[in-house]
Every structure is written in structure tokens, then in C-alpha cells.
Write a protein that holds these residues in place. Structure first.
Motif, PDB file in Angstrom:
ATOM      1  N   MET A 166      11.512  -6.411  -2.146  1.00  0.00           N
ATOM      2  CA  MET A 166      11.743  -5.342  -3.118  1.00  0.00           C
ATOM      3  C   MET A 166      12.129  -5.934  -4.473  1.00  0.00           C
ATOM      4  O   MET A 166      11.721  -5.427  -5.531  1.00  0.00           O
ATOM      5  N   ALA A 167      12.911  -7.004  -4.438  1.00  0.00           N
ATOM      6  CA  ALA A 167      13.315  -7.652  -5.687  1.00  0.00           C
ATOM      7  C   ALA A 167      12.100  -8.171  -6.445  1.00  0.00           C
ATOM      8  O   ALA A 167      12.071  -8.154  -7.682  1.00  0.00           O
ATOM      9  N   ARG A 168      11.096  -8.637  -5.732  1.00  0.00           N
ATOM     10  CA  ARG A 168       9.880  -9.117  -6.385  1.00  0.00           C
ATOM     11  C   ARG A 168       9.138  -7.975  -7.055  1.00  0.00           C
ATOM     12  O   ARG A 168       8.477  -8.167  -8.071  1.00  0.00           O
ATOM     13  N   LYS A 169       9.251  -6.769  -6.494  1.00  0.00           N
ATOM     14  CA  LYS A 169       8.584  -5.616  -7.097  1.00  0.00           C
ATOM     15  C   LYS A 169       9.260  -5.148  -8.374  1.00  0.00           C
ATOM     16  O   LYS A 169       8.606  -4.696  -9.311  1.00  0.00           O
ATOM     17  N   ILE A 170      10.589  -5.232  -8.411  1.00  0.00           N
ATOM     18  CA  ILE A 170      11.310  -4.712  -9.569  1.00  0.00           C
ATOM     19  C   ILE A 170      11.791  -5.815 -10.510  1.00  0.00           C
ATOM     20  O   ILE A 170      12.355  -5.535 -11.566  1.00  0.00           O
ATOM     21  N   GLY A 171      11.526  -7.071 -10.135  1.00  0.00           N
ATOM     22  CA  GLY A 171      12.016  -8.188 -10.937  1.00  0.00           C
ATOM     23  C   GLY A 171      11.360  -8.312 -12.296  1.00  0.00           C
ATOM     24  O   GLY A 171      11.854  -9.039 -13.160  1.00  0.00           O
ATOM     25  N   ASP A 172      10.242  -7.581 -12.505  1.00  0.00           N
ATOM     26  CA  ASP A 172       9.585  -7.655 -13.808  1.00  0.00           C
ATOM     27  C   ASP A 172      10.357  -6.898 -14.878  1.00  0.00           C
ATOM     28  O   ASP A 172      10.196  -7.160 -16.075  1.00  0.00           O
ATOM     29  N   THR A 173      11.201  -5.949 -14.460  1.00  0.00           N
ATOM     30  CA  THR A 173      11.963  -5.164 -15.441  1.00  0.00           C
ATOM     31  C   THR A 173      13.469  -5.269 -15.260  1.00  0.00           C
ATOM     32  O   THR A 173      14.215  -4.946 -16.184  1.00  0.00           O
ATOM     33  N   GLU A 174      13.933  -5.699 -14.078  1.00  0.00           N
ATOM     34  CA  GLU A 174      15.368  -5.734 -13.805  1.00  0.00           C
ATOM     35  C   GLU A 174      15.856  -7.172 -13.654  1.00  0.00           C
ATOM     36  O   GLU A 174      15.208  -7.979 -12.990  1.00  0.00           O
ATOM     37  N   SER A 175      16.995  -7.475 -14.269  1.00  0.00           N
ATOM     38  CA  SER A 175      17.555  -8.826 -14.189  1.00  0.00           C
ATOM     39  C   SER A 175      18.302  -9.021 -12.878  1.00  0.00           C
ATOM     40  O   SER A 175      18.704  -8.048 -12.219  1.00  0.00           O
ATOM     41  N   SER A 176      18.513 -10.276 -12.520  1.00  0.00           N
ATOM     42  CA  SER A 176      19.248 -10.579 -11.287  1.00  0.00           C
ATOM     43  C   SER A 176      20.698 -10.104 -11.377  1.00  0.00           C
ATOM     44  O   SER A 176      21.291  -9.702 -10.371  1.00  0.00           O
TER      45      SER A 176
END
Length: 316
Positions: A166-176
Motif C-alpha cells: 500500500m505504501a508503494r501505491k501512495i508513496g508518490d504523493t505521501e512522505s514517509s
């Protein structure tokens, strides 16, 4: 460039070491306090640290993301994952619980196909099967020594793997840092909600150590025990900084291999603090799991791709 990679590797190894300190801290209080109280205190301590990190990274406005629902869903999955993992270490030797948890990278690879639409080679599935063979060696079915808490550690690995996809899906707009903030917030609210639920239901005791760690009521901790639980918040924050730094400085496929240094520390803490001596089947099974993971990393590197394993396997 070479110096950045070396520094990234060092940061990752140190981050894994720091994160591993959570396990003995939590196991040390698991026979007196409930897991919900431990997670609540840990989250309260980590909250201001994460707010500072978010502000320095992307600004506090980033918390009010348009992808609030997906961030919250991912955080809830991680809350469930880490809760059942902590329940596992209440009943299992640290070496067993952590080795089983290191199936997570292999689960990530196996799930990448159906969830992300990525091509999963048959070789990857073979590596997953080798890892599962390691699990069977560790669990020794039919030996009369199986503890169902081992399934909690495996279940935690599956949930963790899905959360990283899921992190890979939203990692384009959301920071760690924003993702970590949501995780921490859900840990705090979720722990409080679970504690209230068991209190309203009148459930306060269980026979199995894992269930007892879950349902026992909150009590006022001693100063030493409070500091032990609070230390988890500092440990998690420091570990997150180090791991983020590692993947910022060096390519993921250069440093991800060093995630497996985590398997060194847990048996050591188990031996030093709880007099736990790993069984031969634990060592053999862990070697199969780690070998499958490392070979999968090597294969990904030769193909020139960034492996899904790149996400950390340590509780944040």
C-alpha cells in the motif's frame, strides 16, 4: 557517491539495531502490563517527535492529506500487524518470533503480482516456498512442541507485507514521515479502543501468555516500567530517522540486504536478557528464510529492478 552508499548502509544497520531494542523492552513488561497500555505510552512519547519530523520534512499541512482514508486504512493494518507481533513475543523466544516475521519480504514479493499488477516470476514463488520450508522446520509440526503464537508472528508478516505494498501505491504523493504519523495516531487510538472494549466486556484474564498480554487491565506503571515503555517511543523515532536516512542516501537495492542484520540482534537480546538459547531447528529454519530472501534480493539486483523488499521489516 560511494561514500553516500557506505553511509547509507551504516545508517540502515544502525537503524535495524536500534529498532531491535523494542523487542526486549516490550517482552520485559509483557508479563505485567497489557499490550494496549504499552502501545499507548509508546505512541504518546513518539507523537511530538513525529510532529517535529513531519514539520521539518514536508510541513504540518501535509497531515491533512486527500488520501486520508488510504493512509488510515494502512495505519490500521499496521496497528493489527504490530499488535499481533507483540502478542507473539510475549509467548515465543525472541529468535523464533523475529525469524518468522522475516517472512515479510517474501510475502511482499508474492503479493506484488495480485495487488500491484507486477509480474511475479516463477523463481520468486520458488523462493517463497523455500522460505515456507524454513517456517515448517522452525514450527516442527507433529513434534508436540508447536505454539499457536507462532501463527501470530506469521500473520503479522503477511499484514506488514500488504501494508508496504500500500505504501508503494501512495508513496508518490505521501512522505514517509506523514505515513509514520498516521501509524502512530492509529496505534494510540486503536490501543485505547481495544482496552475499553475488553473493559466493557469484563474480560480481564486468559490462560495463554499472548491472550493475557492482550486482555489484562491497565495498571499504574512503576517508574522503571514507565521508562521502559516510554523508551520504545524514542527507539521507534530514532530508528525511523536512521532508516529513512539510509534509503535517502543509497539505492534501495544496495542497502536492503542489510535489513537481515536484524536476525542477529534478537537471539542476542533473548540470550542476554531472558536466557533464551535458540534451538537447532530455529537456526536452520531462519537460515532458509534469510537465504531465500537474500537470493531474491540478488536476483532483483541482477535484473536491475528495485525489489519490493526495500521497505523495512522492523516495527515503526
Amino acid at each position: 557517491m560511494q561514500n553516500r552508499i557506505v553511509f547509507g548502509m551504516a545508517s540502515l544497520c544502525l537503524g535495524v539495531l536500534v529498532f531491535s531494542l523494542q523487542d526486549p523492552l516490550i517482552k520485559a513488561v509483557s508479563d505485567t502490563y497489557p499490550v494496549t497500555e504499552v502501545m499507548a505510552i509508546r505512541s504518546i512519547i513518539a507523537l511530538p517527535i513525529l510532529l517535529v519530523l513531519v514539520h521539518a520534512d514536508v510541513g504540518l499541512r501535509a497531515i491533512f492529506s486527500k488520501r486520508f482514508r488510504m493512509l488510515t486504512t494502512r495505519a490500521f493494518i499496521l496497528f493489527t500487524s504490530y499488535t499481533v507481533y507483540y502478542l507473539a513475543i510475549a509467548a515465543l523466544p525472541l529468535a523464533d518470533a523475529v525469524a518468522l516475521y522475516f517472512m515479510a519480504p517474501l510475502f511482499i514479493m508474492a503479493l506484488a503480482g495480485p495487488y500491484l499488477g507486477e509480474r511475479v516470476a516463477w523463481q520468486t514463488l520458488v523462493k517463497v516456498m523455500v522460505g515456507m520450508l524454513g517456517v515448517l522446520v522452525m514450527l516442527r509440526p507433529g513434534a508436540g512442541l508447536f505454539d499457536w503464537a507462532a501463527l501470530l508472528s506469521l500473520g503479522s508478516a503477511v499484514l506488514y507485507g500488504f501494508s508496504q505494498l500500500m505504501a508503494r501505491k501512495i508513496g508518490d504523493t505521501e512522505s514517509s514521515t506523514v505515513m509514520a504519523f498516521y501509524q502512530n495516531a492509529v496505534y494510540l487510538l486503536g490501543a485505547a479502543a481495544v482496552a475499553v472494549l475488553f473493559w466493557l466486556a469484563g474480560i480481564a484474564h486468559a490462560t495463554h501468555p499472548s491472550l493475557e498480554f492482550l486482555v489484562r487491565p491497565w495498571i499504574c506503571p512503576t517508574r522503571i516500567d514507565f521508562l521502559t515503555m516510554a523508551a520504545c517511543g524514542f527507539v521507534a523515532s530514532a530508528g525511523m530517522i536512521l532508516l529513512s536516512q539510509a534509503y535517502r542516501l543509497a539505492p534501495a537495492n544496495s542497502v536492503a540486504t542489510f535489513e537481515y542484520t536484524g536476525i542477529i540482534w534478537s537471539p542476542l537480546w533473548g540470550f542476554l536478557f531472558f536466557a533464551e538459547v535458540p534451538r537447532s531447528t530455529t537456526i536452520i529454519g531462519a537460515a532458509l528464510i534469510i537465504g531465500a530472501g537474500l537470493f531474491a534480493l540478488h536476483s532483483s539486483r541482477r535484473r536491475g529492478s528495485t525489489p519490493a523488499i526495500a521497505a523495512t521489516c522492523d516495527p515503526a
